[in-house]
Design a protein around this motif. Sequence first.
Motif: not given
Length: 346
Positions: A3-12, A182-192
């Motif tokens: 979970r930290d990869a999503f909430y605290k890592g590069p994805l966040a 920010g470089k044209g690459k999507t993260l691949g998921f949609m926000f709820q």
Amino acid sequence: GGRDAFYKGPLAKAMDGYFKRIGAAHRYEDFAAHKSEWVEPVSTNYRGYDVWEIPPNGQGIAALQILNILEGYDLKAMGRGSADFWHVFIEAKKRAFADRAKYYADPAFAKIPLKELLSKERAEKQRASIDLGKATLADAPLPVDGGADTIYMTVADKDGMMVSLIQSNYRGMGSGLVADDGKGKTLGFMFQDRGAQFSLDAKHANAYAPGKRPFHTIIPAFMTKDGKPLLSFGVMGGAMQPQGHAQIVVNMVDFGMGVQAAGDAARFHHDGSTDPEGGAGMTDGGVVEIETGVPAALADDLRKRGHSVKYSVGPYGGYQAIWRDPETGVYWGASEFRKDGQAAGY
């Protein structure tokens, strides 16, 4: 990375940058401060079967409240094809949903009288207010003392472990926002966009507040008997879900249907109860939508009692389930014919 990869890592950090670019308020600190938690499921006993749901801020206990009210009727003697059966079921739903609109919210912010809401005594009082010959038009909640954007999945393994899981981005498949780096690459998921289910009435239990979870509809379910697992199941579809859960349980317990037949049987969907998001309350009794498997004579009988009834192709939810034979331990899978789904084993 967990979970930290999503909430605290590069994805966040990437999501934080995206929100800044589009002028949205969510920040990295909001992700990092998020806490997930384990909660204890709640249950009611329905004719010897324990039905389990997730407590508020979800709507699972509405299914349990419906079942508590229905337990006082001899549904089997009424018969599933009788107007009496359909009438008391619809009326039980109205009373459970009146409580749903008033009391269901984030327990970290609102005091929820869970014990009383699930009590047999409360169900008895609610049942006493049901007139067998007349539909209720307006919500009368008792005081207390003191569609296509959801997936449901259940899986079981060789050792008897069963999982009941539901996920939804909410209305319109979510917010429509897909973050990029920010470089044209999507993260691949949609926000709820489940924040839409807050109330903007500051006095409401479900009122919007920072760090608060909104009321939400997604509810996975289980059924056990004598402490042993029997059924892992769910019925997708917004406010249809607790109505659907109760209909599945009644089909199996009262009418002896198998796990697939319980989902195939014609359903009703009552719409028009007061919502937890606030707004105008029910004053006209709402609308009862029924499937073509319900005879026209039954629909006419319900209309004579004051129900507004119409035949409709939906929304009746999407049911998936696994039944565990209590004698042999063999699994039986069921899948909804009303929408995409499958039952598979190996």
